[in-house]
Design a protein around this motif. Structure first.
Motif, PDB file in Angstrom:
ATOM      1  N   VAL A   1       0.840  -1.209   0.000  1.00 29.03           N
ATOM      2  CA  VAL A   1       0.000   0.000   0.000  1.00 29.03           C
ATOM      3  C   VAL A   1       0.871   1.254   0.000  1.00 29.03           C
ATOM      4  N   ARG A   2       1.931   1.242   0.824  1.00 31.20           N
ATOM      5  CA  ARG A   2       2.814   2.420   0.849  1.00 31.20           C
ATOM      6  C   ARG A   2       3.450   2.663  -0.521  1.00 31.20           C
ATOM      7  N   GLU A   3       3.905   1.581  -1.170  1.00 30.94           N
ATOM      8  CA  GLU A   3       4.513   1.722  -2.494  1.00 30.94           C
ATOM      9  C   GLU A   3       3.498   2.252  -3.511  1.00 30.94           C
ATOM     10  N   PHE A   4       2.269   1.728  -3.431  1.00 28.51           N
ATOM     11  CA  PHE A   4       1.200   2.198  -4.329  1.00 28.51           C
ATOM     12  C   PHE A   4       0.922   3.689  -4.134  1.00 28.51           C
TER      13      PHE A   4
ATOM     14  N   ASP B   1      -3.055  10.952   2.528  1.00 25.72           N
ATOM     15  CA  ASP B   1      -2.610  10.677   3.893  1.00 25.72           C
ATOM     16  C   ASP B   1      -2.890   9.208   4.205  1.00 25.72           C
ATOM     17  N   LEU B   2      -1.886   8.513   4.730  1.00 32.59           N
ATOM     18  CA  LEU B   2      -2.018   7.091   5.076  1.00 32.59           C
ATOM     19  C   LEU B   2      -1.724   6.916   6.560  1.00 32.59           C
ATOM     20  N   GLU B   3      -2.640   6.264   7.284  1.00 32.45           N
ATOM     21  CA  GLU B   3      -2.454   6.004   8.714  1.00 32.45           C
ATOM     22  C   GLU B   3      -2.770   4.552   9.000  1.00 32.45           C
ATOM     23  N   ILE B   4      -1.820   3.845   9.631  1.00 30.51           N
ATOM     24  CA  ILE B   4      -1.972   2.414   9.910  1.00 30.51           C
ATOM     25  C   ILE B   4      -1.832   2.204  11.412  1.00 30.51           C
ATOM     26  N   THR B   5      -2.823   1.524  12.007  1.00 31.60           N
ATOM     27  CA  THR B   5      -2.842   1.309  13.460  1.00 31.60           C
ATOM     28  C   THR B   5      -3.083  -0.167  13.764  1.00 31.60           C
ATOM     29  N   GLY B   6      -2.216  -0.759  14.610  1.00 28.18           N
ATOM     30  CA  GLY B   6      -2.445  -2.104  15.127  1.00 28.18           C
ATOM     31  C   GLY B   6      -2.089  -3.244  14.182  1.00 28.18           C
ATOM     32  N   LEU B   7      -1.592  -2.940  12.961  1.00 25.49           N
ATOM     33  CA  LEU B   7      -1.283  -3.996  11.981  1.00 25.49           C
ATOM     34  C   LEU B   7       0.221  -4.234  12.005  1.00 25.49           C
ATOM     35  N   SER B   8       0.690  -4.993  12.995  1.00 26.30           N
ATOM     36  CA  SER B   8       2.129  -5.225  13.164  1.00 26.30           C
ATOM     37  C   SER B   8       2.583  -6.535  12.526  1.00 26.30           C
ATOM     38  N   GLU B   9       1.666  -7.442  12.192  1.00 26.37           N
ATOM     39  CA  GLU B   9       2.026  -8.730  11.600  1.00 26.37           C
ATOM     40  C   GLU B   9       1.314  -8.907  10.258  1.00 26.37           C
ATOM     41  N   ARG B  10       1.863  -9.751   9.418  1.00 21.45           N
ATOM     42  CA  ARG B  10       1.270  -9.999   8.107  1.00 21.45           C
ATOM     43  C   ARG B  10      -0.014 -10.821   8.237  1.00 21.45           C
ATOM     44  N   LEU B  11      -0.942 -10.592   7.319  1.00 18.72           N
ATOM     45  CA  LEU B  11      -2.170 -11.372   7.251  1.00 18.72           C
ATOM     46  C   LEU B  11      -1.952 -12.577   6.337  1.00 18.72           C
ATOM     47  N   GLU B  12      -2.975 -13.409   6.216  1.00 17.50           N
ATOM     48  CA  GLU B  12      -2.910 -14.522   5.276  1.00 17.50           C
ATOM     49  C   GLU B  12      -2.706 -13.977   3.862  1.00 17.50           C
ATOM     50  N   ALA B  13      -1.903 -14.682   3.052  1.00 17.81           N
ATOM     51  CA  ALA B  13      -1.514 -14.176   1.734  1.00 17.81           C
ATOM     52  C   ALA B  13      -2.729 -13.840   0.868  1.00 17.81           C
ATOM     53  N   SER B  14      -3.735 -14.742   0.843  1.00 14.34           N
ATOM     54  CA  SER B  14      -4.912 -14.488   0.002  1.00 14.34           C
ATOM     55  C   SER B  14      -5.692 -13.267   0.497  1.00 14.34           C
ATOM     56  N   THR B  15      -5.745 -13.080   1.831  1.00 17.08           N
ATOM     57  CA  THR B  15      -6.431 -11.904   2.390  1.00 17.08           C
ATOM     58  C   THR B  15      -5.715 -10.627   1.988  1.00 17.08           C
ATOM     59  N   GLU B  16      -4.375 -10.622   2.086  1.00 18.68           N
ATOM     60  CA  GLU B  16      -3.606  -9.427   1.698  1.00 18.68           C
ATOM     61  C   GLU B  16      -3.814  -9.099   0.221  1.00 18.68           C
TER      62      GLU B  16
END
Length: 625
Positions: free
Chosen positions: A504-507, A520-535
């Motif tokens: 998302v940051r690269e996009f 403006d981009l703000e990310i809260t609480g997402l410190s670990e990767r999600l499942e690949a298909s979900t991402e």
């Protein structure tokens, strides 16, 4: 109660003089209106004495009594809230149960029992979520934010204030939007994140100006003034305090004027303009005297003593320091007297309750003997009925279990089919992207190199021939770039290697080259990767939404918020573009919108579009995580 609790909490400011006076005003208001509330309570109590009162009416009366006794009789509020909850369970009216739990949360909050208050609000939130009560959820999360802030748990307070903001937006609660933005700013201020605090205060200012919300403007101006005062910029602080004062004067808000005069005076004091400071302190003193605001008068005397001391006017400084000491002792004595009276009342109440309990026990013992005989006769009949009922229940449970197994298998097969389709689509994207990059891209690069080598060898003398060859080289070079861009768009490397956040940051960084567009981009609480298909699904959906904004919305500002809280992931995308009428979405529900909806449904999530023509668009995506 709920509205007041909501907006009272929203106007609170860390270390702010305004929150002190709001608290004092609220206590004074409850004392002045207690008699009127008790009259309403008496009327409702009499209503309970009506014979054959229907349970649905009784439920409303119980809740009404719990509401009316709030702030005047904690025990009564808790008692009638418990009766509301019990009857609501019987009638399956979960809305009333959620509201009664919230009332109990407010009681415990006012008593300073914060963990108990949080427990009640969390229980109430569950029923508000079941009923999709957007307004109730906004108020509930705001109350939780107030509680966590009181406990100095600023991260949890911030998370709840953000959910309060989200539900305020969904419920089109424009005043709530303004005040929750103020509240978020106060948390950032408490964490010494001054730039973020100013960002949210300015957003709150824009929201208040849009609806001409005078009270919201006054609060926001005061918060901005305090923020700049904290940064050591008293001149800017003074400007905002004077704007707040102007609104207070227009509304003839006596206590608001006191606060604003004190704030203006303190700004002048920081600027060492002690004469101007004392002029405003004197105006505040006169208003305090007229309105018997002794707690404020006490602190005001201290500020006036400091100003006179800075002017070397020790006579005046001693005079106001003496006034401060006398008033402080007077207020302290009143508080002690009030506490003693409260303890005596509590003692008398407990003694009376003990006598009632004793009489009740005597009556109960006579009833027990009669009940014992009745129990024996009814037990046999009950046993027979129970056996028949259990037989029916076991048979019915068996049928339901078989049906549930079948339904689960059908759902599983449907999910597998949907997942297979999306995975096949993504694999095809990867294959095409790889072929474009490694196949066509490499061939075009080789063609460019050969043409460049040919240009060096031919030594063309005719200008037209040189120009034609150069145009051919440029076209091949442009094709190479376009192939790489398409390949990257179809499957970004950042998504595969680093995950959703990096992709998302690269996009966003690639879009930053567009003129007159701020993201403006703000990310809260997402410190670990999600499942690949979900991402992958979330990135495609976000990419589709932002691309639609760039193409069709004529927006110059986009805000993207990605928040993970417990087991829920929320993505909020806002723009200030032309907007559209959501009631007419079916008229232009193209492939893009259908793809967004179907992909999020695949993740068992929901998509909500909130927009009006000329007022921008907000898209809220929620999925379990």
């Amino acid at each position: 109660m709920l509205d007041f609790s909501y907006f009272c909490g929203l106007t609170a400011h860390h270390m702010s003089l305004r929150i002190i006076i709001f608290t004092l005003l609220f206590i004074l208001f409850n004392r002045l209106t207690a008699q009127g509330d008790l009259r309403k309570a008496d009327s409702l109590e009499n209503c309970l004495k009506t014979q054959n009162l229907h349970d649905s009416v009784k439920l409303k009366v119980y809740y009404g009594l719990a509401y009316e006794y709030l702030y005047s009789n904690d025990a009564k509020t808790l008692e009638y809230a418990d009766k509301t909850i019990e009857l609501a369970d019987k009638l399956k009216k979960s809305h009333f149960k959620g509201e009664a739990l919230s009332l109990q949360g407010v009681v415990y909050k006012n008593k300073g029992e914060y963990p108990a208050a949080i427990k009640k609000h969390l229980e109430g939130r569950k029923y508000k979520e079941e009923n999709k009560d957007t307004v109730g959820l906004a108020i509930c999360h705001n109350d939780l934010g107030i509680l966590y802030k009181s406990m100095k748990n600023f991260p949890e307070a911030l998370i709840n204030y953000r959910f309060a903001y989200k539900y305020s937006v969904m419920g089109k609660m424009h005043k709530g939007i303004c005040m929750t933005l103020n509240n978020i700013g106060t948390i950032h201020s408490a964490l010494d994140q001054d730039d973020s605090a100013l960002f949210y205060y300015n957003q709150a200012l824009t929201a208040a100006e849009k609806i001409s919300y005078k009270s919201g403007l006054a609060t926001t101006y005061s918060n901005l003034g305090e923020a700049y005062g904290k940064r050591g910029e008293p001149e800017k602080a003074l400007g905002y305090f004077e704007k707040a004062l102007q609104i207070d004067i227009e509304k003839n808000d006596q206590y608001g004027m006191i606060l604003s005069y004190i704030n203006v005076g303190n700004a002048y004091k920081e600027m060492k303009r002690y004469d101007d400071a004392l002029v405003n302190f004197t105006k505040a003193e006169n208003l305090c005297t007229d309105n018997d605001a002794k707690p404020l008068l006490k602190d005001l005397y201290s500020s006036m003593a400091e100003s006179y001391r800075a002017q070397n006017n020790y006579t005046k400084a001693f005079e106001f320091l003496s006034k401060y000491t006398v008033l402080k002792d007077s207020i302290l004595n009143k508080e002690v007297t009030s506490q003693i009276a409260e303890m005596q009342t509590k003692f008398d109440t407990e003694r009376k309750d003990l006598e009632i309990a004793k009489q009740t026990a005597e009556i109960q013992s006579t009833k027990l003997e009669v009940q014992r005989k009745n129990i024996i006769s009814w037990t046999l009949a009950g046993a027979i009925i129970l056996i028949l009922l259990l037989s029916y229940l076991f048979y019915n449970r068996y049928k339901l279990k078989q049906r549930a197994i079948l339904d689960a298998e059908l759902l599983k097969q449907q999910e597998l089919r949907s997942k297979a389709i999306i995975e096949a689509e993504e694999k095809e994207r990867m294959r095409i992207a790889r072929d474009l990059h490694d196949g066509i891209g490499q061939s075009l690069s080789a063609a460019k190199l050969n043409l460049s080598s040919l240009e060096n060898k031919l030594k063309l003398e005719e200008i037209e021939s040189q120009s034609a060859l150069r145009n051919a080289i440029d076209l091949v070079d442009e094709s190479v770039k376009e192939v790489r861009a398409v390949s990257h768009s179809m499957m970004p490397n950042a998504l595969l290697k680093q995950g959703l956040v990096a992709a998302v940051r690269e996009f966003i960084n690639r879009l930053s080259a567009i003129d007159n567009l701020k993201i403006d981009l703000e990310i809260t609480g997402l410190s670990e990767r999600l499942e690949a298909s979900t991402e992958t699904v979330l990135f495609r959906v976000l990419q589709e939404i932002v691309s639609n904004i760039v193409k069709h919305a004529n927006a110059n500002h986009i805000t993207i918020q990605i928040m993970k809280y417990e087991s829920e992931l929320t993505i909020m995308i806002e723009d200030n573009g032309v907007g559209f009428d959501t009631s007419k979405m079916h008229e232009f529900n193209g492939i893009g919108l259908k793809n967004i909806t179907s992909r999020i449904e695949f993740l068992n999530g929901t998509v909500n579009f909130d927009s009006n023509p000329g007022k921008g668009t907000t898209v809220i995506i929620e999925i379990p995580a």
